[in-house]
Design a protein around this motif. Structure first.
Motif, mmCIF file in Angstrom:
data_model
loop_
_atom_site.group_PDB
_atom_site.id
_atom_site.type_symbol
_atom_site.label_atom_id
_atom_site.label_comp_id
_atom_site.label_asym_id
_atom_site.label_seq_id
_atom_site.Cartn_x
_atom_site.Cartn_y
_atom_site.Cartn_z
ATOM 1 N N VAL A 236 -37.184 -53.240 39.448
ATOM 2 C CA VAL A 236 -37.676 -53.405 38.074
ATOM 3 C C VAL A 236 -36.476 -53.641 37.169
ATOM 4 O O VAL A 236 -35.338 -53.314 37.525
ATOM 5 N N LEU A 240 -37.642 -51.669 31.624
ATOM 6 C CA LEU A 240 -38.830 -51.047 32.207
ATOM 7 C C LEU A 240 -38.453 -49.745 32.907
ATOM 8 O O LEU A 240 -39.160 -48.740 32.801
ATOM 9 N N ARG A 241 -37.314 -49.750 33.591
ATOM 10 C CA ARG A 241 -36.855 -48.518 34.262
ATOM 11 C C ARG A 241 -36.659 -47.402 33.233
ATOM 12 O O ARG A 241 -37.076 -46.252 33.469
ATOM 13 N N LEU A 267 -48.041 -49.902 38.027
ATOM 14 C CA LEU A 267 -47.395 -50.970 37.264
ATOM 15 C C LEU A 267 -48.237 -52.231 37.394
ATOM 16 O O LEU A 267 -48.389 -52.784 38.491
ATOM 17 N N ASP A 270 -48.814 -57.537 34.394
ATOM 18 C CA ASP A 270 -48.306 -57.957 33.083
ATOM 19 C C ASP A 270 -47.148 -57.098 32.590
ATOM 20 O O ASP A 270 -46.664 -57.282 31.469
ATOM 21 N N GLY A 271 -46.691 -56.146 33.409
ATOM 22 C CA GLY A 271 -45.543 -55.327 33.038
ATOM 23 C C GLY A 271 -45.893 -54.012 32.377
ATOM 24 O O GLY A 271 -45.007 -53.180 32.168
ATOM 25 N N THR A 272 -47.159 -53.790 32.060
ATOM 26 C CA THR A 272 -47.563 -52.498 31.513
ATOM 27 C C THR A 272 -47.695 -51.492 32.657
ATOM 28 O O THR A 272 -47.898 -51.871 33.811
ATOM 29 N N ASP A 432 -47.651 -55.405 46.390
ATOM 30 C CA ASP A 432 -48.504 -54.607 45.519
ATOM 31 C C ASP A 432 -49.393 -53.762 46.410
ATOM 32 O O ASP A 432 -49.267 -53.801 47.643
#
Length: 675
Positions: A236, A240-241, A267, A270-272, A432
């Motif tokens: 990441v 975000l980390r 996670l 979309d990154g949220t 994922d």
């Protein structure tokens, strides 16, 4: 000061805690069930206390029995490990009420995080992002959703539901599975994020108000919502980390967290990210964090339990990359069906350390050669962890060690793990939680079907060498040579795809004159003849010569390339490890005794277990794929499905009845035969 510590757990986690205790000079106490009496963790403890029975409810989940064991052994400290009572607030309170030191967070913190619904409400107020959830199936507003157990973890009691029609049965099944695993069948429903990554943050807190993030892990590759591949650090970005670490620390501070714990997030593409749960204990995958930080997390747990402040003031730097796999006794090709039996050989090459932080290849195992693998507990045999300067090197090292491992006697997920680690998608971090669902090719065995004949030939030659070595007379005669050399030797095996027959003939000099391997009762055969100089057709099979044959090693020259096979024979079972993969064969008797003939359509129990539910009645019509009954083993439910359209003509196994491997569970007679 901790002087004698009892681990209220079993297997590799008990051995892991004992390893750190030995370095600190702390005496150790094990508790064990009947089935675990001869397990390695019991032998390694300074003292051991028997908990009568086998099932978790009878043994490791009995709060009173574990506390009595601490009293009888003189332990002053209890470490809960993970699973069983590790996240039981009543147990934590009872330990401290008994005047013992508890290695873990307070009972209040465990209770707050143990109820996942209450935890979501509490941490939402602390600013941790959440997914919408429901307690009533009638309130669900959209699909897909995930049914989850409010207690425990490890993926048990989880069901993905993509439509309203399957929700009621999923809730009922999740309740049964959660009750069996945790003693609490309460579940709730949460929105399911497609294509999400499972990223978690390791935290640790002391009694002086410090809560730190020790880094994050990616645990996205899962089966049945249980992790099988974990790595640190997660791939990441730095921003975000930082947000993940901050959210995890906020969660810890919200409950005044003390000890080691993990805050898990989903996670989204979309990154949220969204909070999943907080595990108030040490995690199975903690070794990857130890590998990249150099910290001993069990040592930190004991230090904090003694009231000492953490020896670090900030998140430690990360060096290199570490990947862990969970080696389990299960068959991925059969829906991850658990396997039981005796682990005749358990050897993983290149291991540089066990149970404590190490660079290179680490093994945390609950088993040894000869260990029995039963059905009462989780199917995990061991964790194998590789550290290297780069992620690619760690994956390559780990895959190579697993591919060369000798795992004999029990089916494992080894081949799947190797294929995952070597896959292009894993290398590109294209992972994922649905990774395995998208890549069916990863479930194929490492040994190609075209190479099975060579493995079978090696097995036959090794067996012949063993018989020759044991012969009391005429020891100088080459192994496999016959008094009438025109007729070949013949041996039949049960292999991965059915029954096969190996035929071979040696000449008077011990050279391989001809050989063949054919499938029995099938039209297709795989046949090869070793041509002599000058008489083989140009488009015929490659020349094959026997270089060496001993009871444990066979070397074949195939078209000018030498191929070595390691052979291990246990009774009628023969295990062959070669350059392309491993094969397990069972030698069939030359003159089999007549056996009991089963009725056509009989469905047999693949392993010992209990019949959790019977869903049909005798005389009922069923279609292929219909659920007939549910078998419960290794704390999971396993569906038994109708193999064809037909009528249920027999149900010899009653609900809640215990069955052994091979027992007839049901008989489904095709419609035309039943009418």
């Amino acid at each position: 000061m901790i002087t004698r510590l009892l681990v209220a757990n079993r297997g590799e986690i008990a051995r892991r805690v004992f390893a750190t205790c030995r370095t600190l000079g702390v005496e150790t106490v094990a508790v064990h069930s009947d089935a675990d009496a001869d397990a390695p963790f019991v032998a390694e403890a300074d003292q051991a206390v028997h908990l009568p029975g086998n099932t978790p409810v009878e043994t490791y989940l009995r709060l009173d029995a574990v506390l009595d064991a601490a009293r009888r052994s003189g332990a002053d400290t209890v470490h809960p490990g993970y699973g069983f009572l590790a996240e039981n607030a009543d147990f934590a309170a009872a330990v401290t009420d008994a005047g013992l030191t508890w290695v873990g967070p307070s009972a209040m913190a465990i209770a707050a995080m143990g109820d996942k619904l209450a935890a979501k409400e509490l941490l939402a107020d602390a600013g941790v992002p959440m997914l919408p959830s429901w307690t009533d199936a009638e309130q669900v507003t959209g699909f897909p959703v995930l049914v989850k157990a409010t207690a425990g973890g490890g993926g048990r009691g989880m069901r993905v539901v993509r439509g309203a029609a399957g929700l009621a049965e999923a809730v009922a099944g999740a309740r049964r599975e959660a009750a069996a695993a945790f003693g609490d069948g309460t579940v709730f429903i949460e929105r399911y994020v497609e294509g999400g990554r499972h990223v978690e943050v390791q935290i640790v807190g002391d009694r002086h108000g410090t809560v730190l993030a020790l880094g994050e892990r990616d645990c996205s590759i899962q089966r049945r919502h249980q992790k099988i591949v974990e790595e640190a650090p997660a791939i990441v970005g730095p921003q975000l980390r930082a947000r993940l670490h901050a959210a995890a620390v906020a969660a810890g501070r919200a409950v005044d967290y003390v000890g080691a714990g993990t805050v898990e997030f989903l996670l989204a593409p979309d990154g949220t990210f969204h909070f999943l749960e907080m595990n108030t204990r040490l995690q199975v995958e903690h070794p990857v964090t130890e590998a990249v930080t150099g910290l001993d997390l069990v040592r930190l747990q004991l230090l904090v339990a003694e009231g000492e402040p953490l020896p670090l003031a900030a998140t430690p730097p990360v060096e290199g990359h570490a990947i862990e796999v969970r080696l389990c006794a299960e068959d991925p090709a059969q829906g991850f069906r658990p396997a039981a039996g005796t682990l005749h050989r358990f050897t993983i090459p290149g291991v540089t350390g066990e149970f404590t932080p190490t660079r290179g290849l680490r093994l945390d195992s609950g088993v040894l050669d000869g260990s029995p693998v039963g059905v009462h507990y989780d199917s995990m045999l061991a964790k194998v962890i590789a550290w290297a300067p780069t992620r690619a090197d760690a994956a390559r090292t780990l895959a190579g060690a697993l591919a060369r491992a000798e795992l004999h006697g029990v089916t494992t997920n080894r081949d799947l793990l190797v294929r995952v680690l070597r896959s292009q998608e894993f290398g590109a971090v294209d992972v994922d939680t649905g990774f395995l669902d998208r890549h069916a090719g990863l479930f194929a065995p490492l040994l190609p079907a075209a190479q099975l004949p060579l493995a079978a030939l090696a097995a036959a030659l090794a067996s012949a060498a063993a018989r020759r070595a044991a012969a009391p007379l005429l020891a100088g005669i080459p192994s496999g040579w016959r008094n009438v050399p025109a007729f070949p030797q013949a041996t039949r095996y049960t292999g991965p795809d059915g029954e096969i027959e190996v035929r071979y003939r040696l000449d008077r000099a011990g050279r391989l004159a001809e050989w063949s391997v054919r499938a029995v009762r099938e039209a297709s055969t795989r046949t090869a003849v070793a041509p002599t100089a000058g008489d083989g057709p140009e488009d015929g099979p490659p020349a094959l010569a026997l270089v060496e044959a001993t009871p444990e090693r066979v070397v074949l020259d195939v078209g000018g390339v030498r191929r070595a096979y390691r052979v291990h024979e246990v009774g009628s079972e023969i295990f062959v490890d070669g350059p392309d993969g491993a094969a397990s064969l069972v030698e069939l008797p030359r003159f089999p005794l007549p056996g009991v003939e089963l009725a056509a359509g009989s469905l047999l129990a693949p392993l010992p277990g209990a019949v959790a539910r019977v869903h049909v009645e005798v005389g009922q019509r069923v279609a292929a794929g219909d659920l007939l009954l549910t078998l419960e083993a290794m704390k999971l439910e396993h569906p038994v499905l109708a193999p064809t359209d037909g009528v249920v003509t027999e149900l010899p196994a009653p609900a809640r009845g215990q069955v052994d491997t091979g027992a007839v569970l049901a008989v489904v007679t095709p419609v035309e035969e039943a009418s």
